[in-house]
Scaffold this motif. Structure first.
Motif, PDB file in Angstrom:
ATOM      1  N   LEU A   1       5.642   9.791 -25.771  1.00  0.00           N
ATOM      2  CA  LEU A   1       5.494   8.582 -26.012  1.00  0.00           C
ATOM      3  C   LEU A   1       6.312   7.957 -24.850  1.00  0.00           C
ATOM      4  CD1 LEU A   1       5.216   6.413 -28.091  1.00  0.00           C
ATOM      5  CD2 LEU A   1       7.834   6.968 -28.742  1.00  0.00           C
ATOM      6  N   GLY A   2       5.529   6.948 -24.076  1.00  0.00           N
ATOM      7  CA  GLY A   2       5.943   6.365 -22.968  1.00  0.00           C
ATOM      8  C   GLY A   2       7.233   5.598 -23.184  1.00  0.00           C
ATOM      9  N   PRO A   3       8.206   5.780 -22.172  1.00  0.00           N
ATOM     10  CA  PRO A   3       9.461   4.901 -22.082  1.00  0.00           C
ATOM     11  C   PRO A   3       9.421   3.433 -21.986  1.00  0.00           C
ATOM     12  CG  PRO A   3       9.203   6.147 -19.974  1.00  0.00           C
ATOM     13  CD  PRO A   3       7.998   6.359 -20.922  1.00  0.00           C
TER      14      PRO A   3
ATOM     15  N   PRO B   1       4.734   2.193 -20.925  1.00  0.00           N
ATOM     16  CA  PRO B   1       5.477   1.355 -22.177  1.00  0.00           C
ATOM     17  C   PRO B   1       4.738   1.033 -23.280  1.00  0.00           C
ATOM     18  CG  PRO B   1       6.169   0.771 -19.967  1.00  0.00           C
ATOM     19  CD  PRO B   1       4.941   1.375 -19.789  1.00  0.00           C
ATOM     20  N   LYS B   2       3.558   0.811 -23.092  1.00  0.00           N
ATOM     21  CA  LYS B   2       2.466   0.180 -24.315  1.00  0.00           C
ATOM     22  C   LYS B   2       1.961   1.311 -25.002  1.00  0.00           C
ATOM     23  CE  LYS B   2       0.008  -3.459 -23.486  1.00  0.00           C
ATOM     24  NZ  LYS B   2       0.375  -4.620 -24.147  1.00  0.00           N
ATOM     25  N   GLY B   3       2.014   2.588 -24.335  1.00  0.00           N
ATOM     26  CA  GLY B   3       1.284   3.822 -25.142  1.00  0.00           C
ATOM     27  C   GLY B   3       1.956   5.086 -24.793  1.00  0.00           C
TER      28      GLY B   3
ATOM     29  N   ALA C   1      -6.430   4.183 -10.311  1.00  0.00           N
ATOM     30  CA  ALA C   1      -6.657   4.691 -11.821  1.00  0.00           C
ATOM     31  C   ALA C   1      -5.189   5.204 -12.013  1.00  0.00           C
ATOM     32  CB  ALA C   1      -7.611   5.624 -11.783  1.00  0.00           C
ATOM     33  N   GLY C   2      -4.491   5.816 -10.958  1.00  0.00           N
ATOM     34  CA  GLY C   2      -3.255   6.262 -11.612  1.00  0.00           C
ATOM     35  C   GLY C   2      -2.072   5.138 -11.846  1.00  0.00           C
ATOM     36  N   LEU C   3      -2.367   4.129 -11.309  1.00  0.00           N
ATOM     37  CA  LEU C   3      -1.356   2.944 -11.380  1.00  0.00           C
ATOM     38  C   LEU C   3      -1.539   2.500 -12.774  1.00  0.00           C
ATOM     39  CD1 LEU C   3       0.708   1.793  -9.320  1.00  0.00           C
ATOM     40  CD2 LEU C   3      -1.244  -0.058  -8.741  1.00  0.00           C
ATOM     41  N   GLY C   4      -2.916   2.443 -12.916  1.00  0.00           N
ATOM     42  CA  GLY C   4      -3.384   1.859 -14.299  1.00  0.00           C
ATOM     43  C   GLY C   4      -2.638   2.744 -15.468  1.00  0.00           C
ATOM     44  N   GLY C   5      -2.760   4.052 -15.194  1.00  0.00           N
ATOM     45  CA  GLY C   5      -2.219   5.094 -16.242  1.00  0.00           C
ATOM     46  C   GLY C   5      -0.716   5.063 -16.267  1.00  0.00           C
ATOM     47  N   ALA C   6      -0.029   4.846 -15.322  1.00  0.00           N
ATOM     48  CA  ALA C   6       1.502   4.661 -15.219  1.00  0.00           C
ATOM     49  C   ALA C   6       2.040   3.232 -16.035  1.00  0.00           C
ATOM     50  CB  ALA C   6       1.869   4.948 -13.796  1.00  0.00           C
ATOM     51  N   LEU C   7       1.140   2.176 -15.710  1.00  0.00           N
ATOM     52  CA  LEU C   7       1.585   0.882 -15.993  1.00  0.00           C
ATOM     53  C   LEU C   7       1.308   0.940 -17.573  1.00  0.00           C
ATOM     54  CD1 LEU C   7       0.154  -1.975 -13.733  1.00  0.00           C
ATOM     55  CD2 LEU C   7       2.695  -1.490 -14.508  1.00  0.00           C
ATOM     56  N   GLN C   8       0.429   1.415 -18.114  1.00  0.00           N
ATOM     57  CA  GLN C   8       0.512   1.447 -19.678  1.00  0.00           C
ATOM     58  C   GLN C   8       1.251   2.058 -20.424  1.00  0.00           C
ATOM     59  OE1 GLN C   8      -1.368   4.019 -21.874  1.00  0.00           O
ATOM     60  NE2 GLN C   8      -0.579   5.201 -20.278  1.00  0.00           N
TER      61      GLN C   8
END
Lengths: 233, 618
Positions: free
Chosen positions: B122-124, B212-214, B203-210
């Motif tokens: 679960l994302g922080p 807290p939402k996922g 792509a990596g940035l996109g993965g990390a940015l999401q």
């Protein structure tokens, strides 16, 4: 400066160049003549290694360039102007020039955009137009200017007079004369004998990938039978 | 009205990751012409790596540096993938590289499992951005607002890089004619590596940015793949503004769909894509693909010949061996051989389309799974006798293929491939979300053959008959006038047209026929297992068939079948091990690098070199 020694090149199964040899001495303008399909463009591409010869040697400034990647050949100072121009149609004139840029080279003219715009005044007016908006003649100028941006000491010029208006041909003749006076060496492929006669020091004639004649223009002019046999009227 | 605005803001925030991943993919495709199927895997790695950094680095600074570090790390991974896996295969036939990217997907899946474990993470929450702010009275998470700001900044930075710097000029030039760029003295190898690294980092940035939402889980790679491809295609391959606009359209529509029509969420984006491509075939901002303009016209195809007497003898022997199988093996080998036969027919039907027609379908599972579902639905809902359902299944799949082919064949190349994928995903979503009819995720069960066909041996013979018959029929058609016309359309559409061949009609018929044969394989499958689940329609299933055809050899007639046997055989051995995906992925990558003409093609080359068979060259 450029030595081509007994190269053989294929397109798929078609044997295009057969044991082709010739030299281009420093400071000379050599015209590679021959009819459509004689193998002129393949010779140019083989020198750039865009077509890989199956055998034979090519040396540039005494360095073996066979099997070298194309970009390294370009960085040795061998500039290539393709027959079909291949300008980047989605890029502006200035951006096209930017792609061709290389750092200054010892023993060669260092071209700036402004120098090139002086050489080709039509391009100056269109510097912010995209490649696809240019006329055929302007595209031909752009492809030459783009290659000059790499400050080459040697230029491979593949059929610069093809499909452009007579007034542009006149301009090309002037440009090649100017390049020669700046000390550049030129290998020019041509079908147009008059064009070649206006600019070249010597000629190499090929037919079906085989060399038929190698000599000065005077010698060629004294042998009309060769001229009539291998060149279109 | 307030609610409406809030919805739009949520949609825009959701568009953030989607855009980052999509524009990375778009950049990579533009320059290298590689359809990087592993892009979803890089996105997944970004999430996992970002999560890991967040556990160590404290506070707000730690959170944001973790996101940047995740992007950087994935960028480095992308560079490694490009140098180790893709560089050796740039010279291989077009699209062959994408098989290598399938291999990368499998490898990354298992590495992620080994390193990060099987549990969903679960994302922080983002420190300092935990609460909501009220916009016109509606609560909007602060993090969403932050994303709203970040995405345009990244987009503008990219835009600046691409339009205003020399590197960007080179990237755009290489997108158009990379051979010329190289002839002008630019080392395209490093340009490719750089672009691949940048695309991966996004792509990596996109993965990390999401996060807290996922969060991070092992299914993320495939889940993001379909929306990302949809966005790239709607926006136009290679266009950044297009990717942004498309990501926003898809995300905003999705938010509204969740509110008003929850069962339509998966289907919706494909419908949007189909509508857009019907009006603008190359996407909103895309430009037409011109064959050969990238300085990579393929080698001329070599003619295919009917099997020699020796090969015919060999094939007959093999068929005899298969026919005798019940007399010398146990029943579980029969079940396994049934699976292999069905898979070979499925692969052969795709090979027919791909190898002979030059039509690269990314969504062939639509017809295989479609056939299976047609049979299962008929049995479940209208009590159709098995024999009738079995015959109607390939017909249904064939008709679906004709309809889908009719739309897709307006496009060519990658757009065609993407559209076939979209239709396959559309079918999958329909089946997945229309639970009352299709059983949804629970599938349809109790789909057994009639009594007289039930015994394993009898069903084995039924499968043998239809699969061998089907494969021979496909081969036969390859050598018929229809096959000639199909190959003519593949090699030169214009010339074929001018000799009086209606290429579009020929290709449409071929598409329908390949769908029919895929449906036949699906029907055999459903009655052999007694059930069908949506995963028979999934992207992964389409990929299976693609891998097999490419690994077997696109340019050889036996490629599909040989690849099918090889792939299923290896899978059967490997699947017993815990990390079989890793091994399988590496194996695929090795085959791609060592045998760029596929198994059959490379075997033949080897045999030619050893003078075992007559060379067809001279």
């Amino acid at each position: 400066m450029l030595k081509v020694n007994a190269i053989n090149s294929f397109y798929g199964k078609a044997h295009v160049l057969r044991n082709l040899s010739f030299n281009v001495p420093k400071g000379h303008v050599v015209a590679l003549l021959g009819r459509n399909g004689a193998g002129k463009s393949t010779t140019m591409k083989s020198i750039m290694q865009l077509v890989r010869p199956s055998s034979g040697e090519i040396t540039f400034k005494d360095e073996d360039i066979v099997r070298l990647p194309s970009h390294q050949i370009a960085r040795l100072g061998l500039g290539y102007v393709p027959e079909d121009r291949r300008i980047f149609t989605d890029l502006t004139v200035i951006e096209n020039l930017l792609v061709g840029w290389q750092s200054p080279r010892e023993g060669a003219v260092t071209w700036t955009q402004e120098m090139l715009f002086d050489l080709f005044p039509n391009l100056a007016e269109r510097r912010n137009n995209r490649g696809k908006a240019l006329s055929g003649g302007e595209q031909q100028m752009l492809t030459i200017a783009r290659t000059l941006m790499g400050n080459p000491s040697f230029v491979l010029l593949d059929e610069p007079s093809e499909g452009v208006a007579p007034v542009i041909i006149e301009q090309m003749i002037k440009v090649i004369g100017q390049l020669k006076s700046e000390g550049l060496t030129v290998l020019l492929s041509e079908q147009n004998l008059h064009f070649a006669q206006a600019v070249a020091d010597s000629t190499v004639i090929i037919e079906s990938g085989v060399k038929m004649f190698d000599g000065t223009l005077e010698t060629l002019n004294s042998k009309p039978e060769i001229r009539d046999a291998y060149l279109a009227a | 009205m307030e609610f409406f605005v809030a919805q739009i803001i949520t949609g825009l925030a959701n568009a953030s990751s989607l855009f980052l991943v999509a524009c990375g993919l778009s950049l990579i495709f533009g320059v290298t012409r590689i359809v990087n199927f592993a892009h979803g895997s890089l996105y997944m790695l970004g999430a996992y790596i970002g999560y890991t950094f967040m556990q160590v680095l404290p506070g707000g600074l730690g959170f944001w540096s973790s996101i940047l570090l995740a992007g950087l790390s994935v960028g480095v991974i992308g560079v490694l993938v490009e140098m180790l896996v893709l560089r050796p295969v740039y010279k291989a036939p077009e699209l062959f590289q994408l098989v290598a990217t399938f291999g990368v997907i499998l490898v990354i899946q298992d590495i992620a499992l080994i390193v990060f474990g099987p549990e969903d993470l679960l994302g922080p929450r983002a420190p300092g951005l935990r609460g909501v702010i009220r916009v016109m009275g509606e609560p909007i998470p602060k993090y969403d607002i932050t994303l709203l700001v970040i995405t345009p900044i990244v987009a503008l930075t990219l835009w600046y890089l691409i339009t205003q710097t020399r590197v960007g000029v080179l990237v755009r030039a290489a997108t158009q004619d990379r051979e010329m760029v190289s002839a002008l003295g630019v080392n395209q190898a490093w340009l490719f590596t750089g672009v691949f690294g940048l695309g991966s980092a996004l792509a990596g940035l996109g993965g990390a940015l999401q996060l807290p939402k996922g969060g991070a889980d092992l299914l993320m790679d495939f889940h993001i793949l379909a929306p990302v491809f949809v966005v790239v295609v709607i926006g136009g391959m290679g266009s950044l503004p297009g990717a942004y606009l498309a990501a926003v359209i898809i995300s905003v529509l999705n938010v509204f769909a969740v509110t008003y029509l929850p069962q339509s969420t998966l289907v919706l984006m494909f419908i949007v894509m189909i509508v857009v491509l019907t009006i603008r075939p190359y996407g909103l901002f895309g430009r037409e693909e011109v064959a050969g303009e990238h300085g990579q016209v393929g080698e001329p195809e070599r003619p295919i010949k009917p099997a020699s007497a020796r090969m015919q003898l060999l094939a007959s022997g093999l068929i005899l061996l298969l026919a005798m199988m019940p007399f010398y093996t146990a029943s579980f080998s029969l079940v396994f051989t049934t699976d292999v036969l069905i898979f070979c027919l499925f692969a052969a039907s795709l090979h027919f389309l791909l190898g002979l027609g030059g039509l690269v379908s990314f969504g062939h599972a639509a017809y295989y799974g479609g056939g299976a579902y047609v049979a299962a639905l008929l049995v479940t809902h209208v009590n159709t006798p098995m024999e009738l359902a079995f015959l109607l299944a390939p017909l249904g799949a064939g008709i679906a293929a004709l309809a889908i082919g009719w739309v897709c064949l307006r496009l060519t190349g990658v757009y065609f491939a993407m559209l076939t994928l979209a239709f396959a995903q559309l079918l999958w979503s329909l089946v997945f979300q229309w639970g009352e009819v299709t059983g949804g995720d629970d599938g349809l069960v109790n789909i057994w053959p009639s009594e007289w066909l039930k015994p394993t041996i009898i069903y084995y013979y039924l499968t043998l008959l239809f699969c061998v018959g089907g494969i021979l029929l496909l081969r036969h058609i390859a050598h018929s006038p229809f096959g000639y016309a199909l190959r003519a359309a593949r090699d030169s559409q214009r010339q074929a047209e001018s000799t009086g061949i209606d290429t579009r009609k020929i290709q449409l018929l071929a598409f329908g026929f390949a769908g029919f044969m895929g449906g036949l394989a699906g029907a055999l499958f459903v009655f052999s297992k007694g059930s069908v689940f949506p995963n028979e329609l999934e992207i992964a299933r389409s990929f299976d068939a693609l891998i097999v055809v490419f690994l077997g050899g696109v340019k050889t007639l036996a490629g599909g079948v040989a690849g099918g046997v090889f792939f299923k055989g290896i899978e059967d051995i490997l699947i017993k091990f815990e990390y079989w995906r890793l091994v399988m992925g590496l194996l695929i990558i090795f085959v791609v690098i060592l045998a760029p003409e596929g198994i059959v093609g490379s075997l033949r080359k080897g045999a030619e070199r050893l003078n075992l068979i007559k060379s067809r060259h001279m």
